[in-house]
Each structure stands twice: as structure tokens, then as C-alpha cells.
Scaffold this motif. Sequence first.
Motif, PDB file in Angstrom:
ATOM      1  N   LEU A  78      -0.525  -7.804   8.185  1.00  0.00           N
ATOM      2  CA  LEU A  78      -0.536  -6.348   8.338  1.00  0.00           C
ATOM      3  C   LEU A  78       0.657  -5.712   7.618  1.00  0.00           C
ATOM      4  O   LEU A  78       0.526  -4.672   6.984  1.00  0.00           O
ATOM      5  CB  LEU A  78      -0.515  -5.969   9.827  1.00  0.00           C
ATOM      6  N   ILE A  79       1.837  -6.355   7.732  1.00  0.00           N
ATOM      7  CA  ILE A  79       3.029  -5.784   7.110  1.00  0.00           C
ATOM      8  C   ILE A  79       2.991  -5.990   5.591  1.00  0.00           C
ATOM      9  O   ILE A  79       3.366  -5.115   4.823  1.00  0.00           O
ATOM     10  CB  ILE A  79       4.311  -6.435   7.687  1.00  0.00           C
ATOM     11  N   GLY A  80       2.506  -7.186   5.170  1.00  0.00           N
ATOM     12  CA  GLY A  80       2.615  -7.559   3.766  1.00  0.00           C
ATOM     13  C   GLY A  80       1.552  -6.974   2.858  1.00  0.00           C
ATOM     14  O   GLY A  80       1.826  -6.672   1.700  1.00  0.00           O
ATOM     15  N   PRO A  82       0.028  -3.992   2.513  1.00  0.00           N
ATOM     16  CA  PRO A  82       0.320  -2.738   1.807  1.00  0.00           C
ATOM     17  C   PRO A  82       1.378  -2.895   0.715  1.00  0.00           C
ATOM     18  O   PRO A  82       1.285  -2.261  -0.331  1.00  0.00           O
ATOM     19  CB  PRO A  82       0.830  -1.811   2.923  1.00  0.00           C
ATOM     20  N   VAL A  83       2.365  -3.773   0.958  1.00  0.00           N
ATOM     21  CA  VAL A  83       3.409  -3.989  -0.046  1.00  0.00           C
ATOM     22  C   VAL A  83       2.793  -4.605  -1.301  1.00  0.00           C
ATOM     23  O   VAL A  83       3.013  -4.137  -2.427  1.00  0.00           O
ATOM     24  CB  VAL A  83       4.522  -4.905   0.513  1.00  0.00           C
ATOM     25  N   TRP A  86       0.695  -1.989  -3.120  1.00  0.00           N
ATOM     26  CA  TRP A  86       1.436  -0.982  -3.870  1.00  0.00           C
ATOM     27  C   TRP A  86       2.046  -1.568  -5.143  1.00  0.00           C
ATOM     28  O   TRP A  86       1.963  -0.977  -6.219  1.00  0.00           O
ATOM     29  CB  TRP A  86       2.537  -0.359  -2.996  1.00  0.00           C
ATOM     30  N   ILE A  87       2.641  -2.787  -5.038  1.00  0.00           N
ATOM     31  CA  ILE A  87       3.262  -3.386  -6.225  1.00  0.00           C
ATOM     32  C   ILE A  87       2.202  -3.690  -7.284  1.00  0.00           C
ATOM     33  O   ILE A  87       2.394  -3.421  -8.470  1.00  0.00           O
ATOM     34  CB  ILE A  87       4.051  -4.659  -5.865  1.00  0.00           C
ATOM     35  N   LEU A 102      11.844  -8.993  -3.406  1.00  0.00           N
ATOM     36  CA  LEU A 102      11.193  -9.585  -2.239  1.00  0.00           C
ATOM     37  C   LEU A 102      11.604 -11.047  -2.058  1.00  0.00           C
ATOM     38  O   LEU A 102      11.606 -11.565  -0.944  1.00  0.00           O
ATOM     39  CB  LEU A 102       9.671  -9.512  -2.382  1.00  0.00           C
ATOM     40  N   ALA A 152       9.161 -12.313  15.544  1.00  0.00           N
ATOM     41  CA  ALA A 152       9.762 -11.497  14.487  1.00  0.00           C
ATOM     42  C   ALA A 152      10.502 -12.381  13.487  1.00  0.00           C
ATOM     43  O   ALA A 152      10.446 -12.138  12.275  1.00  0.00           O
ATOM     44  CB  ALA A 152      10.716 -10.470  15.087  1.00  0.00           C
ATOM     45  N   THR A 155       7.953 -14.108  11.319  1.00  0.00           N
ATOM     46  CA  THR A 155       7.400 -13.108  10.409  1.00  0.00           C
ATOM     47  C   THR A 155       8.372 -12.856   9.263  1.00  0.00           C
ATOM     48  O   THR A 155       7.988 -12.833   8.090  1.00  0.00           O
ATOM     49  CB  THR A 155       7.151 -11.786  11.162  1.00  0.00           C
ATOM     50  N   TYR A 156       9.641 -12.669   9.622  1.00  0.00           N
ATOM     51  CA  TYR A 156      10.661 -12.403   8.619  1.00  0.00           C
ATOM     52  C   TYR A 156      10.746 -13.549   7.612  1.00  0.00           C
ATOM     53  O   TYR A 156      10.764 -13.325   6.404  1.00  0.00           O
ATOM     54  CB  TYR A 156      12.017 -12.208   9.299  1.00  0.00           C
ATOM     55  N   LEU A 159       7.299 -13.936   5.346  1.00  0.00           N
ATOM     56  CA  LEU A 159       6.617 -12.758   4.803  1.00  0.00           C
ATOM     57  C   LEU A 159       6.387 -12.817   3.282  1.00  0.00           C
ATOM     58  O   LEU A 159       5.280 -12.548   2.822  1.00  0.00           O
ATOM     59  CB  LEU A 159       7.372 -11.485   5.201  1.00  0.00           C
ATOM     60  N   PRO A 160       7.411 -13.201   2.482  1.00  0.00           N
ATOM     61  CA  PRO A 160       7.168 -13.243   1.035  1.00  0.00           C
ATOM     62  C   PRO A 160       6.034 -14.199   0.645  1.00  0.00           C
ATOM     63  O   PRO A 160       5.323 -13.951  -0.330  1.00  0.00           O
ATOM     64  CB  PRO A 160       8.507 -13.722   0.465  1.00  0.00           C
TER      65      PRO A 160
ATOM     66  N   LEU B  13       3.583   4.721   0.523  1.00  0.00           N
ATOM     67  CA  LEU B  13       3.568   3.275   0.270  1.00  0.00           C
ATOM     68  C   LEU B  13       4.804   2.836  -0.503  1.00  0.00           C
ATOM     69  O   LEU B  13       5.357   1.768  -0.267  1.00  0.00           O
ATOM     70  CB  LEU B  13       2.308   2.883  -0.502  1.00  0.00           C
ATOM     71  N   HIS B  14       5.240   3.685  -1.431  1.00  0.00           N
ATOM     72  CA  HIS B  14       6.438   3.390  -2.216  1.00  0.00           C
ATOM     73  C   HIS B  14       7.650   3.272  -1.279  1.00  0.00           C
ATOM     74  O   HIS B  14       8.387   2.291  -1.315  1.00  0.00           O
ATOM     75  CB  HIS B  14       6.657   4.505  -3.243  1.00  0.00           C
ATOM     76  N   TYR B  16       7.577   2.728   1.878  1.00  0.00           N
ATOM     77  CA  TYR B  16       7.339   1.593   2.769  1.00  0.00           C
ATOM     78  C   TYR B  16       7.768   0.281   2.105  1.00  0.00           C
ATOM     79  O   TYR B  16       8.415  -0.561   2.726  1.00  0.00           O
ATOM     80  CB  TYR B  16       5.852   1.575   3.145  1.00  0.00           C
ATOM     81  N   THR B  17       7.419   0.121   0.806  1.00  0.00           N
ATOM     82  CA  THR B  17       7.796  -1.093   0.079  1.00  0.00           C
ATOM     83  C   THR B  17       9.312  -1.271   0.078  1.00  0.00           C
ATOM     84  O   THR B  17       9.831  -2.363   0.326  1.00  0.00           O
ATOM     85  CB  THR B  17       7.267  -1.029  -1.366  1.00  0.00           C
ATOM     86  N   ILE B  20      10.537  -2.438   3.474  1.00  0.00           N
ATOM     87  CA  ILE B  20      10.350  -3.875   3.691  1.00  0.00           C
ATOM     88  C   ILE B  20      11.403  -4.670   2.925  1.00  0.00           C
ATOM     89  O   ILE B  20      11.969  -5.639   3.435  1.00  0.00           O
ATOM     90  CB  ILE B  20       8.917  -4.303   3.267  1.00  0.00           C
ATOM     91  N   ILE B  21      11.678  -4.243   1.675  1.00  0.00           N
ATOM     92  CA  ILE B  21      12.708  -4.932   0.887  1.00  0.00           C
ATOM     93  C   ILE B  21      14.054  -4.846   1.604  1.00  0.00           C
ATOM     94  O   ILE B  21      14.787  -5.838   1.706  1.00  0.00           O
ATOM     95  CB  ILE B  21      12.790  -4.337  -0.537  1.00  0.00           C
ATOM     96  N   TRP B  23      14.515  -4.478   4.809  1.00  0.00           N
ATOM     97  CA  TRP B  23      14.437  -5.339   5.992  1.00  0.00           C
ATOM     98  C   TRP B  23      14.705  -6.791   5.616  1.00  0.00           C
ATOM     99  O   TRP B  23      15.509  -7.490   6.245  1.00  0.00           O
ATOM    100  CB  TRP B  23      13.059  -5.180   6.643  1.00  0.00           C
ATOM    101  N   LEU B  24      14.030  -7.247   4.527  1.00  0.00           N
ATOM    102  CA  LEU B  24      14.193  -8.636   4.107  1.00  0.00           C
ATOM    103  C   LEU B  24      15.624  -8.917   3.671  1.00  0.00           C
ATOM    104  O   LEU B  24      16.120 -10.031   3.830  1.00  0.00           O
ATOM    105  CB  LEU B  24      13.225  -8.955   2.959  1.00  0.00           C
TER     106      LEU B  24
END
Lengths: 283, 263
Positions: A78-80, A82-83, A86-87, A102, A152, A155-156, A159-160, B13-14, B16-17, B20-21, B23-24
Motif C-alpha cells: 500500500l505504501i510502496g 504509489p511511489v 509516480w517515479i 530510495l 513498522a 515494513t521500513y 520497503l525498497p 504523489l510527488h 508523498y514520494t 517516503i524518501i 522516512w527511509l
Amino acid sequence: MRRLTPYLLALPAWMWLAIFLVVPMAAMASVSLQTGNAIDGFAMTFSVSNYTDTLSRYSTQLVRSLVYGGAATVAMLLIGYPVAYWIAFKGGHRKSMYLFLLLLPFFVSFVLRTISWGFLLADDGILFGTLKGWGVLPADFHVLATAFAVIAGLTYNWLPFMILPIYVALERVDPRVVEAAQDLYASRTAAFRRVVLPLSLPGVFAGVLMTFVPATADPVNAQVLGGTSNTMIGNIIQTTYLTNLQYPTASALSFTLMAMLLVGIFAYARALGTENVLEAAAR
Amino acid sequence: MTRLRGKLGDRLLHAYTWLIIAWLSSPIAVMILFGFNDKKSKSNTSWQGFTLRWYQELFGISDLTTALFNSIYIAVASTVVTVVIGTMLGLALGRHRFKGRGVTNFLVFAAISTPELVMGASLLSLFVSANLPRDALTITIAHVLFSLSFVTVTVRARVVTLDPSLEEAARDLGATGWGTFRQVTLPAIMPGVAAGAMLAFALSIDDYVVTSFVNGSTITFPLWIIGSVKTGIPPQVNVMGTLIFGIGVLIAIANAVVARRRT
């Protein structure tokens, strides 16, 4: 001579895989059917009692591992997604920069990453400690040593590995196919649901495989983030082997874990449709 | 209207990306920051001022230093072995059709997909059954095993794209088999071999799970860190982590720049 070339080239690797992968698996299978103890030694009895004992004794941890691993995998998806989306579609010429960012966490040791993550979540750490100081959070608020912290953390950490295969699948989708769908009066949502999503499923499948197996079997996150009440099967196998020296029990546990993961993968493959899976495997 | 909503969705979305980056990356930022923490108490969890002391006293904890260098030696040794035998297998699989190719592919896949925990446990079963003492050698054996498939797959991918007529031309011009390999094949597959080597090194220096089964009394960097979680991680660990991170990122960027210049 030329005919022998491939065999000579493959020989050292074959020997390595045979001696250190195939033989150990066989050794473990044989140990799992033995009984005895570390002091008097173990003897082959061909008894399956190790399997039945471990199943009843550690069923809580087995189920918990599957639940935590599964929950983390769903969260990653779910988290990944959309990322990755978009990329792949909007990243433009900076796609490789986003992918590099990432992957940055992988330049830090896995163990150290997990500990730093625990450090961020610490009760009086820089995040919650500060928030508690401001009175935003109640003083007895805590995240560490809960199921949430472990899930969590899993997940962390993976995720990549979910984002990359989905990205690869989406990157191959021709944007003109999506435009064609919209020209044929599909709404944005419909174009996504009926064109983009099905085309990305092989990537989703690969991502789930690459994350579910290691997350379910991982002992580190539960140990560092989970406290004493969230032990996963990985921790049990480690202590049974290394502290208790109960080799037969630990071997039986390892095989049980492998079997559960395999069953899980096959059930999942069936549910997703064999064709998609074969397609994903063929690539 | 749809167009406008589409634009807004893209922007969300931009953002959001990037979220996430961020966060990581946040644990990395914490790791780097607390390598500069002038801590007075035993635990290194709250910020107490800036210092470079831990960089000066980097090798102040002898067990930790030993563990770090054990990790580096094991990573170098296992990378060398893995690259040699993995490249050979990658060449065999990518270039030749032979009996047993299917089984070999399956074994390579099996080695990748076996959970680390099971791999470590089964190796321990073998070493216990064979009465082999566990030390740096058994760790290196294990690291070669889990890196081997990754190197093989990386090299195979490169070999498949290679035009066989180049090698034939070299042969026609009188090159020996070894000469052809050294002057034509090896340079052509070098990017794959180098990528495989980096992967093998990274996997080895990072490994905790498999190592924890086969280490005996030899301690590596990840093992030392896990062992000191309960008593508190000293800032030197953060500094070492920061240096490894920095070197890794520099190598990756240099690699990308070189690759871009070549094309």
C-alpha cells in the motif's frame, strides 16, 4: 576440450552449492528426525515427534510470524505502490535519482538501521520524548515493544524491495496504452484499474515474494523493536539452536517454517492466477 | 476539471514520494547525528552537544575494532572467491548449452530464495555433524554461499548481451582460448563482474542472520552491535556506520558517473 568447457566452468560453483546447500539441507532433515540431548548426543530414531512437539509448543510464534510478515507485506504494498507509480510515470529524467534515494538506507548496515529506527521510536527518544515534553502525547505513551513497532520495522526494512519490482513493471507500460484507454472514454480511475494495474501485477508478485519470505523469517526486528512479548519464530529458532543446543527441535522448526512459507507462496500464486505467475517467472 | 484534478493528484504523489524518501532516510540522519553527540551518561539517546571526540577515539574500543576488521577481512575474502566461481558459473550458464543447465539454474534460484535463517541453521547442522570448528573460515564459506547466486545472475545477464562473433573474430585472428578470454570476453563482461563484486561485498559486510549461526567465537561488526544493544550502543558504532555509508555512497556515485561517461 571445448565440449568440456561449460562443465569445467560450472564445477567449482556446483561443488560449493552441493556441499554447502544441498548436503546441509539433507543433514538438517536427518537431524530433525533424531532424538536425544546435547550432553549424551543425538541418535537417529526416525521419530516425527519433533515436528508434532514444535507445532504444538510454538504455534503462537509461528502464527504471529505469519501475521506480522503478512501485515508488513500488505503495508509495503500500500505504501510502496504509489511511489513506484509516480517515479515510473512522472519521474522524467530524474528517475534514477529517485531510485538512488530510495536505496540509500542499504548503505547502512541492516542491524544498525533497525537499531536507529528503534532509537527514533524510543519512549524518551528525540521524537516521542520531545512530543511528550510539549504535552502533545501522554507520558505513558509508548511504541517500542509493541506489535506495531515490529511490523513498522519490517515494513521500513524491506520497503525498497517492494517498490523496485513494481517500478520495473510499471516502467514497461507504454503511456500510449493509457492514453488510448482514455481516448476510448475510460475515466482516469477506470484506465488505471483496467489497464495499468493488471500490467503491473507481475511486479507486485515479485515484490511480495521478495519481501514476505525474509520479513516473516526475520529475527532482528522482533529482537530489537519487539521486547519480550513479540517473539517471532526466527528468534525461537536462533535460541533453540544457539543457546539451548536442541538441534533436532530447531531443525524441525526450520523445516516447518520453510514448509509454511512454500504453502503460503503457492496459495498466493493460485489466488493471483497461474498465468500471471508464469509470466512473472518467465521474465 | 479532470485535467486540473489530475495535476493536483500528481503534486500530491510527488510530495508523498519525498515523504517516503525522508522516512527511509531518517534513521540514517539519526545515526550520523549521534556520532557527533557529546554524551555524558551511559546511554546515547538524547542530544547533549556537538563533539568530534568519537571520530578521534574511533578505535578506542578494541573488541569493536576487531569486529569491524573481521567483517572487512571476511568481506574481502568471500568477495574474491564468490567473484571467481560466480563469474565462471555465469559464463557457463549465459554462453553454453549443456546437460544439467536446468538443475544448475534451479540450484542458483534455490540459493537466492532460501530464507537466511534456514540457510544459517542448515550450515550449522552440517558443521556440527562434520565436527568442524566454527570460526572466520566457516563464516567466509557461508558468505560465499549466499552471495554466489547474486554474482552468477548479474554476470549471466551481462554475458547474454555479448555478441559471440567478437570472440570468434579474436580466435580467427590467432588468439588462444585464454588470450581471447582475457582480452575480449573479460573486458566486455567487466561491468557485470564489478557490479557482482560490489553486491557480494555489501551482502557480506552487512550480514547478521547467517553469520550468527556459523561464527563460533568470532565476532563481526553486525554481531558486535546486536550484542551491545542491551548495554547501549557506543557512539563509535555510529561513526563507523557513517564512514561505511559515506564510502559506499561515494563509490556508487563514482560508478554512476563513469557509466554515464562511457555511453
